[in-house]
Motif scaffolding. Sequence first.
Motif, PDB file in Angstrom:
ATOM      1  N   ASN A 265      28.608  33.450  37.252  1.00 32.14           N
ATOM      2  CA  ASN A 265      29.561  34.531  37.016  1.00 32.14           C
ATOM      3  C   ASN A 265      29.220  35.265  35.723  1.00 32.14           C
ATOM      4  O   ASN A 265      28.875  34.636  34.716  1.00 32.14           O
ATOM      5  N   GLY A 267      31.046  37.502  32.836  1.00 25.65           N
ATOM      6  CA  GLY A 267      32.365  37.880  32.355  1.00 25.65           C
ATOM      7  C   GLY A 267      33.322  36.707  32.296  1.00 25.65           C
ATOM      8  O   GLY A 267      32.960  35.560  32.547  1.00 25.65           O
ATOM      9  N   CYS A 268      34.579  37.017  31.965  1.00 21.21           N
ATOM     10  CA  CYS A 268      35.588  35.975  31.776  1.00 21.21           C
ATOM     11  C   CYS A 268      36.975  36.583  31.957  1.00 21.21           C
ATOM     12  O   CYS A 268      37.236  37.711  31.537  1.00 21.21           O
ATOM     13  N   ARG A 269      37.859  35.799  32.576  1.00 24.52           N
ATOM     14  CA  ARG A 269      39.227  36.283  32.800  1.00 24.52           C
ATOM     15  C   ARG A 269      40.044  36.283  31.503  1.00 24.52           C
ATOM     16  O   ARG A 269      41.092  36.931  31.423  1.00 24.52           O
ATOM     17  N   THR A 281      31.678  42.703  29.319  1.00 25.94           N
ATOM     18  CA  THR A 281      31.786  42.860  30.769  1.00 25.94           C
ATOM     19  C   THR A 281      32.986  43.702  31.187  1.00 25.94           C
ATOM     20  O   THR A 281      32.963  44.322  32.244  1.00 25.94           O
ATOM     21  N   VAL A 286      35.287  39.751  36.072  1.00 25.15           N
ATOM     22  CA  VAL A 286      34.346  38.668  36.358  1.00 25.15           C
ATOM     23  C   VAL A 286      33.508  39.104  37.555  1.00 25.15           C
ATOM     24  O   VAL A 286      34.029  39.263  38.659  1.00 25.15           O
ATOM     25  N   LYS A 288      30.711  38.300  40.255  1.00 24.00           N
ATOM     26  CA  LYS A 288      30.375  37.019  40.869  1.00 24.00           C
ATOM     27  C   LYS A 288      29.102  37.117  41.707  1.00 24.00           C
ATOM     28  O   LYS A 288      29.002  37.941  42.605  1.00 24.00           O
ATOM     29  N   ASP A 314      27.480  30.763  32.004  1.00 24.37           N
ATOM     30  CA  ASP A 314      28.773  31.383  32.279  1.00 24.37           C
ATOM     31  C   ASP A 314      29.801  31.083  31.187  1.00 24.37           C
ATOM     32  O   ASP A 314      29.782  30.025  30.559  1.00 24.37           O
ATOM     33  N   ASP A 316      33.012  31.587  32.370  1.00 25.90           N
ATOM     34  CA  ASP A 316      34.137  31.314  33.266  1.00 25.90           C
ATOM     35  C   ASP A 316      33.588  30.803  34.600  1.00 25.90           C
ATOM     36  O   ASP A 316      33.812  31.392  35.654  1.00 25.90           O
ATOM     37  N   ASN A 319      35.741  30.124  37.985  1.00 29.69           N
ATOM     38  CA  ASN A 319      36.575  31.243  38.405  1.00 29.69           C
ATOM     39  C   ASN A 319      36.753  31.217  39.923  1.00 29.69           C
ATOM     40  O   ASN A 319      35.848  31.591  40.673  1.00 29.69           O
TER      41      ASN A 319
END
Length: 623
Positions: A265, A267-269, A281, A286, A288, A314, A316, A319
């Motif tokens: 993934n 990005g990150c939430r 990001t 996120v 994927k 990653d 996250d 996710n």
Amino acid sequence: MLIQLSAQSKEHSLIAEKIRSLLPGGCQRILLVEPPNVPEEDWNPEVAANNRYPVYDPYGLGVLSACTKLRGYTTDIVDLNFMLHDNFKKNPENFKYDLWKKWLRQKLDEFKPDMVGITCMFTIYHRSMVRVAKFVKEYNPNIVVIAGGVHTTMASENELTPGKLVLEDCPEIDFVGLYECNDSFPDFLDIANGKLKHENFTQIAALVNGEYTVITKKAEPKAETLNIVPDYHDLPIGRYSSIGRIGTFYWLFKPTTRAGTIRFNYGCRAHCRFCSVEKITGKGVVLKRDINETLDHLEMIRDKYGINHVMFLDDDVFNGEERTVALFEGWAKRKLDITFDTSNGVIASALTSEIAHAAYEAGCLALSFGIESGNPEVLRNIPKPSGVKHYLRAGEIMKRYPQIFTKGLLMVGFPPEPERNFPGESIRMIWDTINLAKQMDLDWYTIQPLNFIPGVEMTNHALARGEIEKQALIDGTERPVVGSTGKQDRRGKEEKKEALPFINHLNDKDLDRIPLRSELIDIWFVMDYMVNYEKLWNLENPIKAWMLHRLFVNMCDNTHKENALGNLFFALLEFKNGNTEQANYRLGLARKDATGNDYWRKRFPILGLDKLAEELHRKINNT
């Protein structure tokens, strides 16, 4: 709206004009450069000899190379970081750091690039990036230099000026590619070659006639480039982990381990205000990769390079429970025979029993959890996507899988932010973190006093308050406390003969006091002792004892020699394992450093470690 479009059109035109002036004949050949990760003034031969410096495969450059080749351009990669470490390991007696200039010159002679792209992931690498850019321009001022990477994007006075500090500090850098450049950089090349109109510029910054000019609009991600496999050219990826570390769990590896990296993934939430991922990001974004494409990628690096362990890049990785379980079930079904770890940390609230079980079945070696704090007010201010209840639940889930080494990532020293009505992290709040760590009962914790990185909100507030200087964000002054280039290593070496006073600030009577930044390094030391060492008196699980034994071998014999605290508790581990001779040996080393090294001499009595040493001596020798 019309005003905004007009301003945007002006920026596009200015950057297009600069490209035309620098590349009148277009651009076909691009050399991508990984600079030395450790600047020369920070290079420590002992650290390099013990494989403590990171020597990661250049995943980002590999992806950029593959994406660029899709558009018909010719690329190559020179990894100066790998070459330096490889040369040092082969000939440490005659090692010369500035050999990187010779190697880069040879590659420039051979490849004859129109453009050189330089990456810079962390602030500590900034000086190396600048020196590479200067060298390229001295070699040939007509070669266009573009820089990218997380630090390069984030090095700004505030979040609205990405890349500005880099461009101001290094006029040899012509352009800064912002964020993830999988699609924006190939577009940039197509515009330079007249294949696209300049209205298609995204994610680019430059100084044009001395004026900072930036286009922050992001390119739309494409499935083709999101799933693309890095093109490493002829780099010996299978050798990387033999000359430096990949991830933080390298001490758990078998001698036959060949480690690499993988990404599932982007990005990150989370929206952590001390972190750059959201800015790179996008907020909550996120991206994927396809599960089967990721598994195919793993098979390829296993078959081509002999990789049998990967670290997830990653932020996250968990996710989506269904998707994460499917990845790990596919991993197990294919019988990849590749173990993995999550050195960067996972989100605790995302962990479920199903994910933990699937990870275990797939070959998970170790998990890190991004915890930061055990105080709810601090967690809200950061803000973290997990709370205390999630951390405690994660700790309970992982107890069912003792074969997986668990690490908690803690932070301390969150400053007052009047802008957010946050009073600052008090000593009472720090105690909440210590108590949470003890309750979670993970195998180990890394504690990092807050390190300000460029371009994030928390840093911008500190700059506005005058708490740090802008120059510190690029000159290496603002560096982590913990790590191979951190302040703590330096302090321990510098204070062997005459140490600064040591104070246990956690015993302060005023628990609501906000510690000074200068006090955090001593607070870190006490926290480290309380959450990592004290509990070893009650250690019973033989699997955990074996893992920690490997950690202590690495720590006391490789990474932190003359470590009185480490050797004291290494002696305890050996005693618990019935190794009386080794227990006495380690205890002797601890006592020697506790009396002959002023750094340790000032710490042992304050924490009662001298009495613990006496008690352990009696236990070992049954007296």
